[in-house]
Scaffold this active site. Structure first.
Site, PDB file in Angstrom:
ATOM      1  N   ARG A 116       0.841  -1.207   0.000  1.00 51.39           N
ATOM      2  CA  ARG A 116       0.000   0.000   0.000  1.00 51.39           C
ATOM      3  C   ARG A 116       0.875   1.256   0.000  1.00 51.39           C
ATOM      4  NH1 ARG A 116      -2.853   0.392   6.077  1.00 51.39           N
ATOM      5  NH2 ARG A 116      -3.278   2.567   5.663  1.00 51.39           N
ATOM      6  N   ASN A 169       4.494   1.999  14.464  1.00 53.84           N
ATOM      7  CA  ASN A 169       3.496   1.009  14.022  1.00 53.84           C
ATOM      8  C   ASN A 169       3.353   0.916  12.508  1.00 53.84           C
ATOM      9  OD1 ASN A 169       2.213   3.486  13.862  1.00 53.84           O
ATOM     10  ND2 ASN A 169       0.241   2.724  14.561  1.00 53.84           N
ATOM     11  N   TYR A 170       3.700   2.007  11.810  1.00 51.04           N
ATOM     12  CA  TYR A 170       3.726   1.982  10.339  1.00 51.04           C
ATOM     13  C   TYR A 170       4.994   2.696   9.882  1.00 51.04           C
ATOM     14  CZ  TYR A 170      -1.126   0.381   9.831  1.00 51.04           C
ATOM     15  OH  TYR A 170      -2.284  -0.365   9.838  1.00 51.04           O
ATOM     16  N   ASP A 230      15.850  16.496  19.918  1.00 53.48           N
ATOM     17  CA  ASP A 230      15.600  17.944  19.988  1.00 53.48           C
ATOM     18  C   ASP A 230      16.454  18.692  18.981  1.00 53.48           C
ATOM     19  OD1 ASP A 230      13.778  17.604  21.945  1.00 53.48           O
ATOM     20  OD2 ASP A 230      14.991  18.429  23.584  1.00 53.48           O
ATOM     21  N   GLY A 245       2.791  10.336  16.116  1.00 52.51           N
ATOM     22  CA  GLY A 245       3.203   9.664  17.346  1.00 52.51           C
ATOM     23  C   GLY A 245       2.342  10.102  18.510  1.00 52.51           C
ATOM     24  N   ASP A 247       2.583  11.875  22.761  1.00 51.11           N
ATOM     25  CA  ASP A 247       2.764  13.152  23.453  1.00 51.11           C
ATOM     26  C   ASP A 247       4.023  13.912  23.044  1.00 51.11           C
ATOM     27  OD1 ASP A 247       0.479  12.660  24.729  1.00 51.11           O
ATOM     28  OD2 ASP A 247       1.371  12.122  26.671  1.00 51.11           O
ATOM     29  N   GLU A 264       0.005  14.202  13.973  1.00 56.96           N
ATOM     30  CA  GLU A 264      -1.059  13.228  14.227  1.00 56.96           C
ATOM     31  C   GLU A 264      -0.674  12.519  15.515  1.00 56.96           C
ATOM     32  OE1 GLU A 264      -1.383   9.602  11.958  1.00 56.96           O
ATOM     33  OE2 GLU A 264      -2.555   9.109  13.732  1.00 56.96           O
ATOM     34  N   CYS A 298      -3.430   3.812  15.307  1.00 56.64           N
ATOM     35  CA  CYS A 298      -4.044   5.050  15.793  1.00 56.64           C
ATOM     36  C   CYS A 298      -5.538   5.036  15.514  1.00 56.64           C
ATOM     37  CB  CYS A 298      -3.371   6.257  15.156  1.00 56.64           C
ATOM     38  SG  CYS A 298      -3.282   6.142  13.383  1.00 56.64           S
ATOM     39  N   THR A 299      -5.965   4.252  14.502  1.00 58.84           N
ATOM     40  CA  THR A 299      -7.377   4.197  14.135  1.00 58.84           C
ATOM     41  C   THR A 299      -8.103   3.012  14.778  1.00 58.84           C
ATOM     42  OG1 THR A 299      -6.643   3.038  12.172  1.00 58.84           O
ATOM     43  CG2 THR A 299      -7.158   5.365  11.902  1.00 58.84           C
ATOM     44  N   ARG A 451      -7.757   4.152   8.302  1.00 57.23           N
ATOM     45  CA  ARG A 451      -7.222   5.254   7.518  1.00 57.23           C
ATOM     46  C   ARG A 451      -7.552   5.077   6.037  1.00 57.23           C
ATOM     47  NH1 ARG A 451      -1.173   6.161   6.000  1.00 57.23           N
ATOM     48  NH2 ARG A 451      -1.461   7.883   4.588  1.00 57.23           N
TER      49      ARG A 451
HETATM   50  O1  G3H Z   1      -1.795   4.090  13.047  1.00 58.34           O
HETATM   51  C1  G3H Z   1      -2.096   4.869  12.130  1.00 58.34           C
HETATM   52  C2  G3H Z   1      -2.321   4.344  10.761  1.00 58.34           C
HETATM   53  O2  G3H Z   1      -2.174   5.325   9.776  1.00 58.34           O
HETATM   54  C3  G3H Z   1      -3.651   3.689  10.668  1.00 58.34           C
HETATM   55  O3  G3H Z   1      -3.795   3.064   9.447  1.00 58.34           O
HETATM   56  O4  G3H Z   1      -6.185   2.433   9.751  1.00 58.34           O
HETATM   57  O5  G3H Z   1      -4.860   1.529   7.879  1.00 58.34           O
HETATM   58  O6  G3H Z   1      -4.412   0.782  10.203  1.00 58.34           O
HETATM   59  P1  G3H Z   1      -4.860   1.897   9.319  1.00 58.34           P
END
Ligand code: G3H
Length: 478
Positions: A116, A169-170, A230, A245, A247, A264, A298-299, A451
């Protein structure tokens, strides 16, 4: 790509080199950073610990390369991006292998991430040619008191050097989501990959290197946050930061100064379930949305807000599906794999213990081995529990029973996060009204937050998108 030829170029002994000025380099610091395999909990890879001096050099060459890249015709920029996309997809197996070992992503999902990403690079190239190829033409007499004596032509211009910081995570997909739009628009890129995921990112950058982008246009620096974190975000050579990411984003925004920031920073994606919802559909989406990649998206669905009258039935359906999830190593393509680190697992455990102390109902027994946490549904969660508000980023999902839709919307909007959400109902009018009332960047109707497809809007204010994924089915089902 894990073939010896490539490794010889991007490896120095057992340490991956960083990428600067079109070359693969060893840091003069003589230090490296270890990447721990989340499954074995043993060191898997090493990357260079770059120094501040090396960052300075990277910034200088990124600035110089950007000047001539901005003058490169759009179609040529697009051509190189298409080439990089194709090379990336050719090397999907090798990059996916890194994702499996560095971040314990299930094998099939790891391949999907690379494919993708290639598609997204091509899409950005195509769209970029169109969007950037257009401008505005204004005439002076449309403003009061003016004759037609002046014309104004507008066009989009690059920002300069973009610092891209994707999350673990990505590490490939969320890196190219920053790299491709920046490059097609005439910017240069300095990529600081996450430590877990850095090797996958370096392999991805190698594909861009093979495509033949000009020297210095793309750099990838690895190292310790304490040394270069930093320093990078406060560097005067950076013209824009794109960060995904947690905080850390807040700290970055305080330190970065007057440059554009794209941030984000997580989500507590709510799933509101009404009494007329198709509960089998809801349960299937809660499983897919809440537990895929062990909830480290995140989603991911991060809180279920269900109307009390259907809560028992929904919880039973989800429970039955949770029991069928496979738990184990990413190499076996299990549904639930170890979370990224011991500190993540400890954090998740802290949320679980808090919920236990405060009386949540455990639908399964809590089980953990190392970084592997078995999927857990927590029913009867109340607002005084941390898990009602905090993002576990793990396979633990709270269910809050609500007495009205308003209560669900209130909980959703009281959250600090506003990324995505979803609503399940057969009543399209209610679905639209609830979506509108939810202060989330995207609300999916009758589908789990997600996403993709990757060209859909993925942002919060000032844009909002409501995705009518199941609208046709609702209308047909009646
Ligand atoms: O973790 C954030 C990703 O952009 C979420 O993508 O909804 O395809 O897993 P995804």
């Amino acid at each position: 790509m894990a073939a010896t030829g490539v490794l010889a170029e991007i490896l120095d002994g057992d340490v991956y080199k960083y990428y600067a000025d079109g070359e693969w380099k060893k840091s003069t610091s003589g230090k490296s950073v270890a990447i721990i395999n989340p499954t074995t909990r043993k060191p898997q890879y090493k990357v260079q610990a770059c120094s501040q001096e090396e960052v300075n050099k990277v910034m200088d060459s990124a600035k110089a390369a950007q000047k001539s890249w901005a003058k490169t015709p759009l179609w040529k920029r697009a051509e190189l991006l298409h080439k990089a996309a194709a090379i990336l997809k050719e090397h999907k197996a090798a990059i996916a292998e890194c994702l499996v070992k560095e971040i314990a992503k299930p094998a099939k999902d790891a391949v999907t991430e690379v494919v993708r990403s290639g598609d997204l690079v091509s899409y950005c190239a195509e769209e970029g040619v169109r969007i950037l190829g257009e401008g505005k033409f204004l005439v002076s007499d449309s403003f009061p008191g003016n004759e037609r004596t002046k014309y104004c032509l507008t066009s989009k211009i690059p920002l300069g050097v973009i610092l891209a910081i994707p999350p673990f995570n990505y590490p490939v997909n969320l890196a190219v989501s920053k790299i491709a739009p920046a490059l097609i628009a005439g910017n240069s890129i300095v990529l600081k990959p996450p430590t877990q995921g850095a090797v996958a990112a370096l392999h991805m950058v190698y594909c861009f290197h093979l495509a033949g982008f000009p020297k210095g246009l793309i750099s990838c620096v690895t190292g310790k946050g304490s040394e270069i974190g930093d320093f990078l975000t406060m560097h005067p050579g950076v013209n824009c930061i794109s960060f995904t990411g947690g905080d850390t984003g807040i700290a970055i925004s305080k330190k970065a100064g007057m440059i554009p920031l794209q941030m984000e920073l997580g989500g507590k994606d709510a799933c509101i379930v009404l009494e007329d919802a198709d509960l089998d559909l809801v349960a299937a989406n809660i499983i897919k949305g809440g537990f895929s990649y062990s909830g480290q998206r995140c989603t991911a669905v991060k809180v279920v807000l269900v109307i009390e009258s259907v809560a028992d039935t929904l919880v039973e359906k989800v429970k039955a599906k949770v029991a069928k999830l496979s738990v184990g190593p990413p190499e076996d393509d299990c549904d639930i794999t170890p979370v990224v680190s011991e500190s993540s697992a400890n954090f998740i455990e802290g949320l679980v213990n808090d919920a236990k102390q405060k009386g949540a109902t455990f639908c399964q027994e809590y089980k953990r081995e190392g970084n592997l946490i078995w999927p857990l549904l927590l029913d009867n969660v109340r607002p005084d529990m941390r898990i009602a508000w905090e993002e576990p980023f793990g396979p633990v999902l709270p269910v809050i029973r609500i007495n009205s839709v308003e209560e669900g919307i209130h909980h959703c909007n009281a959250s600090n996060f506003g990324l995505q959400g979803c609503v399940f109902t057969k009543d399209i009018n209610k679905a639209m009204m609830i979506s509108d009332a939810m202060e989330s960047g995207t609300v999916q109707i009758n589908s789990a937050p997600a996403r993709g497809p990757d060209h859909f809007p993925f942002q919060v204010k000032p844009t909002k998108s409501i995705q009518l994924v199941r609208l046709i089915d609702i209308m047909v089902d009646g």
